[in-house]
Structure formats: C-alpha cells, structure tokens
Design an enzyme around this catalytic site. Structure first.
Site, PDB file in Angstrom:
ATOM      1  N   LYS A 258       0.860  -1.177   0.000  1.00  0.00           N
ATOM      2  CA  LYS A 258       0.000   0.000   0.000  1.00  0.00           C
ATOM      3  C   LYS A 258       0.906   1.239   0.000  1.00  0.00           C
ATOM      4  CE  LYS A 258      -1.646   2.786   2.992  1.00  0.00           C
ATOM      5  NZ  LYS A 258      -1.635   4.055   2.193  1.00  0.00           N
ATOM      6  N   GLY A 289      -4.833   3.116  -1.406  1.00  0.00           N
ATOM      7  CA  GLY A 289      -5.835   3.469  -0.411  1.00  0.00           C
ATOM      8  C   GLY A 289      -5.266   4.340   0.683  1.00  0.00           C
ATOM      9  N   ASP A 290      -6.121   4.731   1.590  1.00  0.00           N
ATOM     10  CA  ASP A 290      -5.688   5.557   2.716  1.00  0.00           C
ATOM     11  C   ASP A 290      -5.369   4.674   3.912  1.00  0.00           C
ATOM     12  OD1 ASP A 290      -8.221   4.796   3.554  1.00  0.00           O
ATOM     13  OD2 ASP A 290      -9.118   6.756   3.192  1.00  0.00           O
ATOM     14  N   GLY A 291      -4.744   5.292   4.914  1.00  0.00           N
ATOM     15  CA  GLY A 291      -4.364   4.532   6.098  1.00  0.00           C
ATOM     16  C   GLY A 291      -5.547   4.076   6.922  1.00  0.00           C
ATOM     17  N   VAL A 294      -7.478   1.037   4.217  1.00  0.00           N
ATOM     18  CA  VAL A 294      -6.605  -0.011   3.677  1.00  0.00           C
ATOM     19  C   VAL A 294      -5.455  -0.320   4.637  1.00  0.00           C
ATOM     20  CG1 VAL A 294      -5.060  -0.631   1.778  1.00  0.00           C
ATOM     21  CG2 VAL A 294      -7.237   0.492   1.300  1.00  0.00           C
ATOM     22  N   GLU A 333       9.714   2.282  10.682  1.00  0.00           N
ATOM     23  CA  GLU A 333      10.650   3.407  10.568  1.00  0.00           C
ATOM     24  C   GLU A 333       9.789   4.659  10.640  1.00  0.00           C
ATOM     25  OE1 GLU A 333      12.137   6.579   9.222  1.00  0.00           O
ATOM     26  OE2 GLU A 333      12.239   5.560   7.276  1.00  0.00           O
ATOM     27  N   CYS A 367      13.273  11.893   6.752  1.00  0.00           N
ATOM     28  CA  CYS A 367      13.152  11.584   8.183  1.00  0.00           C
ATOM     29  C   CYS A 367      14.473  11.707   8.917  1.00  0.00           C
ATOM     30  CB  CYS A 367      12.569  10.194   8.364  1.00  0.00           C
ATOM     31  SG  CYS A 367      13.448   8.917   7.439  1.00  0.00           S
ATOM     32  N   GLU A 467       8.748  17.139  14.529  1.00  0.00           N
ATOM     33  CA  GLU A 467       9.264  16.917  13.179  1.00  0.00           C
ATOM     34  C   GLU A 467       8.483  17.805  12.211  1.00  0.00           C
ATOM     35  OE1 GLU A 467      10.583  13.095  10.543  1.00  0.00           O
ATOM     36  OE2 GLU A 467       8.575  13.029  11.402  1.00  0.00           O
TER      37      GLU A 467
END
Length: 562
Positions: A258, A289-291, A294, A333, A367, A467
């Site tokens: 995904k 899809g989105d978190g 999906v 991560e 990151c 962040e």
C-alpha cells in the site's frame, strides 16, 4: 508545441521546431528521448510513455527525413495509440492483484495533485476491506510455492527486476517529480537510484547468505515469515518501496503493497516492472488506499504475518495497535528530529554549510534530515550567517527545471503544517534569520516554502521538538560537549544524528553517547548494507542489507538432525 486543428483530432507541428528537437534530443539516451517526447506530447504529464513508445523514435525520425507528410501521419497515429488505449487511465484506477490489473470492489477515488502546479495529474481508486481480502488471499496462495523456490530462482527474478528498473529509471524519476515535487535532477540522481541500490544490495546479500547453520545437535533454519504488508510514505517513494520489497522477495515472502495515496504513480510503475520481471502471480500485489481503511485492514488482517511500515509516529502507533490483536511482527521506521552536533574547530564553517545543505535536501522532507544544528554558544551568530547564506543561495522553483534545488512541499496538508510551524517558531521567540512562511517571490502557485533558518532556538520550543518535515533549520547553542549531548538526546525520537569534528576519535566518542540508530560523522553518507532504523519513538526493527533480511525471516530449530 502542439495546437489543435479544427476538430481537435490531429496535432499540427512546425517542421522547423521538430527539426530542432530532432537534432537536440533524438539520439541515444532514454532521458533525451523522454524530454523529446514530452515536447511533442505535452498531455503526457503524469502518464509517461512506456519504452515501447520510445522505441518508435527511430521510425518517426526516418519518416521525418523521408518527408514531413509521412512523419506527421505516423506521429498522429502513434499519439492516438499512446493517448487512446491508454493503460494510464484504466490502470491508475485499478489494483495489481494476483498477476493482473483488476477493478476495485469499492467506488472511492482520490485525485493525485502535482504540488508544483496544484493541478490534478491522475485519479486513483481507494481500496476497501474486500480489496485487501482479495490481495491477501492471492499472496497467501502464492506463498506456498514461492517460498519453496531455490535461491537460484529468486536471484534470477531479482536480477531481471533490477535490469528492468535500471532501464525505466528516468521514467520513474519523472513520476516522482510529478507526484511529490522532487526537483527532477534530485529525482534522477537520488530518488530513483535509491531503489536500484536496494535491489543490488538484496542480490548481494542473497548470494552470500546461508539460511541454515548447525548449533550443537540442532539445525537452525531461517525461513520466510509469510505474507507481508508493506506500507510506504510519499517522501521517498521508490526508495521506501524497494527497501522493503527487495528483501521480502529475496527471502521468499509474498507481499501486499500500500503506497501513499499522495504519491502512488511511482509505485504503480514498480508494479509494472515486477510483472515484466516474471514474478509468479500473487507474489506481489498492490492496493491503493488511505491509512484509515486499507492500512488498518492490512495491519489487522489475520492472514498477514508481518507489517513493515514507514511514516509518522502517530500512524505507526495505530499500525502496532492493530497488529497486536493477531500478534504479528511489526517493523517500523517512524519520525525523527535529528541533531547535528558541530564541535568547535578549524572546519567549523564548512561543517555548518554542509549541515545546512543536508537539512534542505529533498525540500527538507527526509526523516533523517539534520534539522537541529547544535553549535558552541560563542559561534551562534557565525553559524546563523553561514546557514542563511546557504539557504538564500538555493534555487526554489519549477521542479522540472534542472537548475532547481528546492521544489514544492509534497501536498497541501504538508504545506499548511510547515507554514504553521514556522509561524509558531516566530511566536515562541526564535530568531528568524532568513526565509519564513510567505510564498517565495518567484512562485505564484504550488506548495512552495522558502528555505528557513532559525537561530537562538531553545530546546523546549516546538520547532526544536516536533518533526517539521520541510526546509526548516533550527540552530541551538550549547555550553560544552556534555551539554550538546544532553540536548541531542532530549527528544522522543532517535532515528539519526550527526557529529562534525576534525578529530575523528573525538567525534566517534560523542557519536557513541547519542541515543540514535544511526550517526553520521563529518557528513558520511549512508551505506545500503548498513542497518537503517531508530531508537525510541523512531521505530523498531531495521532495514537494508542483511539486517533488513532478518525482518522477513522466522528462525526454526530442528533437533536430532545429523
């Protein structure tokens, strides 16, 4: 270059203009050919031609040399083919499941927006739980046979994929630039090649790994863990897909990918590559899809054995909570707020300049970016001036220009977040040395933010703790080495760090005191064979090299085998 004639059915092209482009772009390199194609076919933005289309170039040129009428006729026919049957519209709305592109079960869609123009460049489908079930079932079925293939078979497939990836690398770079705004030269030299490097490393590790060892009276066997869900972000799309996919396929796992719905086009190109490489049906599956739907369905799914996730810490927590119900392995991560300790010395100015540039790479959307620069209090103003000079010299603008160094932020949400945090930095009392939340002068549309430098930042300020994920550098003063280490470790994150010092031994001693998964001394780069991952809320598990393989393996002890 094209204008539509009367009915808008055929392109009209100046022979003079075509001759110029024929001489400038036609020859040899795929990169030049793609530039040429984009000039001929401006509507191809976001749906780049395949190399089958590029292979018509010699034919087109011969037709042009034989006479412009022949050329125009042939070119019109090719463009009709490229635009008409179009894999792009149909495939963008499809998912790759069980070896073919299939229609989704649900009806939700999502517009992919070019962050430089704010224009829609593609529309994708967003999956539902039924789509996930179908993909997982295909992966589960394929695992039974794929996991038993020999190392030789896996190497053959990986080498084929690597060859195809290399051939289509510039195409992939253009997709990345269009979907998330990475400057084209950065996409070509960093973004797309990063995925290739992971494939090469996976082959190297697989060639040298023995998955069985003897320990006393036991045979220790490492076996593929099973069906893996790979959930990847938008900031380094090809890199993050391949950092997970290459080792998973190498050891014999099957996967459901995904990608981020914000940057799915590059992942769909990679799906094409996997298909072309000849991997058996069901080994690789892709569901957009989105978190919330999906991502959640994958992490909860009882037939998923392992989840590898890269993204925000908040999202990572949700993935872990969902996965806990079925006690599956989770490799994460997550976020970072990397410190860069610059120790006093004769190379101070160079270290500050290098640190600032590394912070601003990829428009600050990395990151591991060293966003907290720690400098001796006595040299704070000097560091601020040097960093500001670096920021002001960077070229912000059109990511398709080879001169551009800072492109737009990847999406509207990120644009709003970064601008809000810059304003908050000012409100909390940090000194704005350069940049700010206003739109760069030379850009009228797009999610652009100027490279920004704050000085006099205290460790408790929001910009020193959260962040930001944008081109924002916070410079913090320290009193002595112990104070610098204390500030560096005063964070919930622990992904990466940096230390600069002319005395390498001293730098290493400081590096050992920092609670982070990676420390770069004097600007040393990554090695794809070394482990990539963090401490604390920056995640768990490791990617890359042999360490990355371990995440996709289970260990079995067989006693009594002689």
């Amino acid at each position: 270059m094209f204008r539509k004639n009367g009915g808008g059915k055929s392109p009209a092209l100046s022979t003079t203009i075509f001759r110029e482009y024929r001489q400038a772009f036609l020859p040899r390199s795929h990169c030049s050919r793609r530039c040429f194609w984009s000039c001929l076919h401006p509507n191809s933005l976001g749906c780049s031609p395949s190399f089958d289309e590029l292979d018509v170039f010699p034919i087109l040129v011969q037709a042009f040399d034989d006479g412009f009428e022949n050329f125009a006729s042939l070119l019109s026919a090719n463009m009709t083919t490229a635009a008409g049957g179009a894999r792009n519209m149909d495939k963008n709305l499809s998912f790759y499941i069980d070896g073919e592109w299939v229609s989704p079960r649900g009806g939700r869609t999502h517009d992919v927006v070019n962050p430089a123009t704010e224009e829609v460049i593609a529309r994708i489908s967003l999956g539902c739980e039924e789509d996930v079930d179908t993909a997982v079932a295909a992966a589960r079925k394929a695992f039974a046979s794929f996991s038993t293939l020999s190392v030789v078979n896996h190497l053959e497939l990986l080498r084929s994929l690597t060859t195809i990836y290399a051939r289509r690398q510039f195409e992939l770079a253009e997709a990345i630039t269009s979907e998330m705004g990475s400057p084209i030269e950065w996409s070509r030299t960093a973004q797309a090649p990063a995925g290739y490097d992971h494939l090469v490393e996976a082959i190297k590790v697989l060639e040298s790994t023995d998955f069985t060892t003897r320990l006393g009276n036991a045979l220790i066997v490492q076996e593929p863990i099973g069906v893996c869900a790979l959930i990847t972000p938008w900031n380094w799309p090809a890199n993050q897909v391949m950092a997970k996919l290459a080792p998973a396929l190498a050891v014999g796992c099957t996967v459901v990918l995904k990608p981020s719905e914000m940057a799915p086009l590059s992942a769909m190109l990679i799906a094409d590559m996997v298909h072309e490489a000849g991997f058996p049906a069901g080994v690789f599956n892709l569901v957009n899809g989105d978190g919330a739907i999906v991502g959640s369905a994958l992490s909860k799914h009882p037939d998923i054995d392992m989840v590898s996730f890269t993204g925000s810490t908040d999202a990572g927590i949700a993935v872990a909570q969902n996965a806990a119900v079925t006690v599956k392995r989770v490799c994460q991560e997550l976020g970072g707020k990397s410190p860069n300790i610059i120790l006093d010395g004769e190379d101070f100015a160079e270290a500050v300049a290098k640190g600032a540039r590394r912070c601003f790479n990829n428009t600050g959307q990395t990151c591991t970016a060293p966003t907290r620069m720690l400098v001796p209090a006595s040299r704070l103003q000097e560091a601020a001036r040097i960093a500001a000079d670096v920021a002001d010299a960077l070229i912000v603008g059109d990511p398709l220009s080879s001169q551009t160094q800072i492109g737009p932020l990847a999406n509207a949400s990120q644009y709003s977040k970064v601008r809000r945090l810059i304003d908050l930095g000012v409100e909390e009392g940090a000194m704005l040395v350069t940049g700010g939340s206003t739109h760069p002068v030379d850009t009228k549309v797009g999610y652009f933010v100027r490279p920004t430098v704050f000085a006099g930042v205290s460790p408790d300020m929001t910009i020193a703790r959260e962040e930001i994920f944008g081109p924002v550098l916070s410079i913090i003063a320290y009193a002595d080495e112990d104070h610098a280490v204390q500030i560096a470790n005063n964070t919930v994150f622990g992904l990466s760090a940096a230390v600069s010092c002319s005395d390498a031994d001293r730098a290493e001693k400081v590096a050992r005191r920092i609670r982070a998964g990676m420390v770069h001394i004097n600007g040393a780069g990554l090695d794809t064979g070394a482990p990539f991952g963090g401490y604390k809320q920056s995640g768990n598990g490791r990617e890359q090299g042999r360490y990355g393989f371990e995440e996709y393996l289970e260990t079995k002890a067989i006693f009594g085998h002689s």
